[in-house]
Structure formats: C-alpha cells, structure tokens
Enzyme design. Structure first.
Site, PDB file in Angstrom:
ATOM      1  N   TYR A   1      17.421  -3.974 -31.623  1.00 41.07           N
ATOM      2  CA  TYR A   1      18.274  -2.873 -31.158  1.00 41.07           C
ATOM      3  C   TYR A   1      19.048  -2.320 -32.350  1.00 41.07           C
ATOM      4  O   TYR A   1      19.506  -3.083 -33.217  1.00 41.07           O
ATOM      5  CB  TYR A   1      19.278  -3.383 -30.109  1.00 41.07           C
ATOM      6  CG  TYR A   1      20.300  -2.326 -29.732  1.00 41.07           C
ATOM      7  CD1 TYR A   1      20.040  -1.435 -28.697  1.00 41.07           C
ATOM      8  CD2 TYR A   1      21.502  -2.207 -30.427  1.00 41.07           C
ATOM      9  CE1 TYR A   1      20.955  -0.448 -28.364  1.00 41.07           C
ATOM     10  CE2 TYR A   1      22.420  -1.224 -30.093  1.00 41.07           C
ATOM     11  CZ  TYR A   1      22.132  -0.353 -29.064  1.00 41.07           C
ATOM     12  OH  TYR A   1      23.038   0.621 -28.745  1.00 41.07           O
TER      13      TYR A   1
ATOM     14  N   GLU B   1      20.518   6.196 -31.186  1.00 46.47           N
ATOM     15  CA  GLU B   1      20.194   4.854 -30.698  1.00 46.47           C
ATOM     16  C   GLU B   1      18.680   4.654 -30.718  1.00 46.47           C
ATOM     17  O   GLU B   1      17.944   5.479 -30.177  1.00 46.47           O
ATOM     18  CB  GLU B   1      20.707   4.669 -29.266  1.00 46.47           C
ATOM     19  CG  GLU B   1      20.447   3.266 -28.738  1.00 46.47           C
ATOM     20  CD  GLU B   1      20.834   3.103 -27.276  1.00 46.47           C
ATOM     21  OE1 GLU B   1      21.741   2.322 -26.979  1.00 46.47           O
ATOM     22  OE2 GLU B   1      20.217   3.769 -26.428  1.00 46.47           O
TER      23      GLU B   1
END
Ligand code: GDP
Ligand code: MN
Length: 394
Positions: free
Chosen positions: A118, A205
C-alpha cells in the site's frame, strides 16, 4: 477534483511511474481489440477488466475481473459496462459504470513470489509537509490494517526539497525488499513522489503497488484527487473532469459559483460566508433540526444567486424548511431581502417555510421589506429568533 484510474495512470506514466500495459474502453465491443493490442505489446494471455468509477472498493463489489481468454475479456466488459456497482464507498445506491480499463494481468493471486503493498501521498497537517504513507500489507482493506496491526503502517514525512534518496531506500527496506526489487522500488517511490508534487495532487493512492515474480514494481491501481485551487496552472487537465461522477446539484451550484455540499438533513440553508455557514449548521442542530446542505452564496449575494440557491435546495425532497442567514458586511441586507422576495416570487410555489435572518448593514430595512412582501417568509433578526423559528417548523 477526483479523476478516473485510467486518467491517473496516464499522468503517472509521464513521470516514469511503471504501469501495466492498459487500454481504456467505453464499449464492450472494443474490449477484444484492446486485449489483442495488449497481447501484441506484452505477449500476455491474461487480462484484467476494471470498472471505471470515482470510488474505491471495486474489487469487493465485483467491478474487477481476471480474464484468461479474449472471449472472457469481452464477456466481463459486457457485464461491467452498464452495471450499477455497489462498493463500500458508493453508498447503497451504487454508481453506473460507463467504461472499463482492460489491462495486462501482471500477477497471479496465490503466487508466493508476488507481493501487494500500500502506498499513498497526502498532506500531513500536523507537520505542514507532505507525507508518504506505506505498508507491506497492501491490496486489501488498508483501514483494517490500520485498525488491527497499526505497526504495519509506516510514514515518511517528505523533505521540503522533495523525497530524498535516503528516504526512498528506507521505504524499500521497510517493505522487506532486496536486490533488483529493492532497486526498482527506490526508483518507483522516487518517480511517484515527483509525480505527486508536480501534478499538484491533494491525494495520490496506489493500492496495490505490486512486486511481480520477476521483481518488477508496478502501480496496479491509482486514485488521484487533484487540488482544484491549482488547476489554473494545469491546462493539460482541463478535460479530466467527469461531471457524470459528481452530485448533479453540486455541479449545478458550481455553475453559479455557489459553494454547495449536499448533506442528508431536513433544513436547507443559504448563508453568505463559509464560517457563518458552518455556524448556521450548528444552530440548526441545536434547534433540533439537521442541515440538508452547506451553501455559501458568497459575499456578493444578489437576486440571481439567491434564486439559484433556492432552486438547488428545493430539489431535495427531504427539505422541510429553509433558513437564510445573511450578515450584511460587504452586501447590504435590504438588497439580499429584495433578492429573496424576487426569487420567491419568480419560483412560485415554494412548499416549505422560509426563515430569513438578516444582521448588519440595513438589517431593519431588509426585515421590513420581507415583512411587508405578503409572502410566507418569516423574518428574524437575532439568531435566537431564527433558531426558535427553525424549532417551530421541524
Ligand atoms: P479497488 O478495489 O477499487 O481498490 O480496485 P483495485 O484496482 O485495487 O482492484 C481490486 C483488487 O483486484 C486488487 O486489490 C487486486 O488484488 C486485484 N487486482 C487488480 N488488478 C489486478 C491484476 O492485474 N491482476 C491481479 N491478479 N489482481 C488484480
Ligand atoms: Mn485498490
């Protein structure tokens, strides 16, 4: 301003961020050709078909499918385009999918050499700097990781001169990488940070960032919010806005330069000034109501903006009353009052009580205008009077 995954990846590619080979497709009949092109470039026989909407959690909602034949690519594109996709981020109504991204499937689930990380970049308001948040536990619910194993989430405050080489190495190290994968991650993080800063994004993101079995590091997903205040210096982003993805009343409000945010209460409000609008929402709450919206009509409120505000608020069937709260500083209260009366007459049958509170320059004159207009408009001068009126109608 939010943009689609395919648009975000197009931009990232320009900054050297490695992206799998992909094509954006608006009709299922175009999917096979896209898949063939991807095969011609990469030699792959595995594809992924992904719904393009402004919301995450598509994987969980059935909007991301892995295909292992050209027939399946077409089949999945057919299934996904036109479907109403419900994900944890769309709300129960879901979102209509208008296009898909066909991409090379760069990894196979369950392959032990593959890793999903992530990574996101955003502003850290505490330090007043940008921060790169990352985790070796990517792919799935990052919220669950934050909740259950917060020690798996790392933060690197970005140096004011940009992400430094030692910072990129630290990130690759914390992600547990070695050798070629380590080097590729250092390069990946470096180009990602450069892209983030240059494109004036407020959020970037990538979940997942994937390490493939041959140690490539790729951005497999991309969510980008561009800073609207910086759009004036990015004419290349002019075409990226997708109004289909935005709340229609918010789009309409922006055409009148009104700052409007839809909420789910029952008292519509129209206020001049953002701070006063926030305070007005508090007053509605205290009076036992719930604001149906935030609406700042700005300093120069006139009949035209008031009318547009009325029309937008009245589109919401939940609205039981409208509270207009104006402080006459730059604008004169009698002018706004006249605007309210004119707009009220122009719209015709306004089905809910309208409470007008005016304070500041020419407040008395404004109140008199409303009181003698003969319309079903309550006028109030103090906030207490206004909130009592709200209480009496909700
Ligand atoms: P999101 O659910 O909206 O965040 O959409 P993602 O693009 O992140 O896709 C959801 C999940 O599908 C990811 O977490 C991956 O596990 C999986 N996925 C997406 N693209 C690929 C791909 O090319 N290959 C494989 N094997 N899985 C993928
Ligand atoms: Mn994702």
């Amino acid at each position: 301003m939010n943009i689609h995954e395919y648009q975000a990846k197009d931009i990232l590619k320009r900054y050297g961020v490695p992206i799998p080979e992909e094509r954006h497709v608006t009709k299922a009949t175009m999917a096979e050709k896209a898949a063939e092109e991807i095969r011609a470039v990469t030699g792959t026989n595995k594809w992924v078909v992904k719904a393009q909407i402004h919301a995450g959690g598509r994987g969980k909602g059935g909007g991301v499918k892995l295909a292992s034949s050209l027939m399946e690519v077409t089949e999945f594109a057919n299934d996904i385009i036109g479907m109403t996709l419900v994900t944890p981020q769309t709300g129960p109504v879901g979102k209509l999918v208008r296009s898909v991204l066909v991409g090379q499937n760069v990894y196979y689930p369950g392959d032990s050499a593959v890793q999903e990380f992530y990574m996101s970049l955003l502003l850290d308001r505490v330090s007043g700097r940008y921060v790169l948040v990352y985790s070796p536990q990517g792919g799935m619910d990052i919220e669950a990781v934050a909740e259950n194993t917060p020690e798996d989430i790392f933060k690197e405050i970005i140096h004011p001169l940009g992400l430094q080489p030692f910072q990129a190495r630290k990130i690759a190290f914390n992600l547990g990488l070695e050798g070629k994968a380590f080097q590729n991650m250092v390069r990946f993080v470096d180009s990602l940070a450069k892209a983030f800063l240059s494109m004036d994004a407020s959020l970037l993101e990538i979940n997942p960032v994937v390490k493939t079995s041959d140690d490539l590091i790729l951005a497999v997903d991309a969510k980008v919010s561009l800073d609207e205040n910086a759009l004036f210096r990015h004419f290349e982003y002019n075409d990226l806005r997708d109004k289909d993805e935005e709340d229609p009343t918010e789009v309409e409000a922006s055409e009148y330069n009104l700052n409007f945010v839809k909420l789910d209460g029952n008292v519509g409000c129209m206020v001049n000034g953002a701070g006063l609008a926030m305070a007005t929402m508090d007053i509605i709450k205290l009076a036992g109501g719930n604001p149906a919206n935030f609406l700042d009509v700005g300093g120069g409120a006139n009949a035209r903006t008031v009318e547009a505000g009325f029309r937008i608020i009245l589109k919401d069937p939940h609205v039981k009353a409208i509270l207009i709260n104006i402080f006459g500083g730059i604008v004169r209260c009698d002018r706004v009052a006249q605007g309210v009366v004119d707009a009220y007459k122009a719209i015709g049958n306004i089905r809910v009580p309208v409470i007008v509170r005016l304070q500041g320059t020419n407040a008395e004159e404004g109140k008199a205008l409303i009181d003698k207009s003969g319309l079903k408009v309550h006028s109030a001068i103090t906030l207490k009077e206004a909130s009592d009126l709200v209480k009496s109608v909700v």
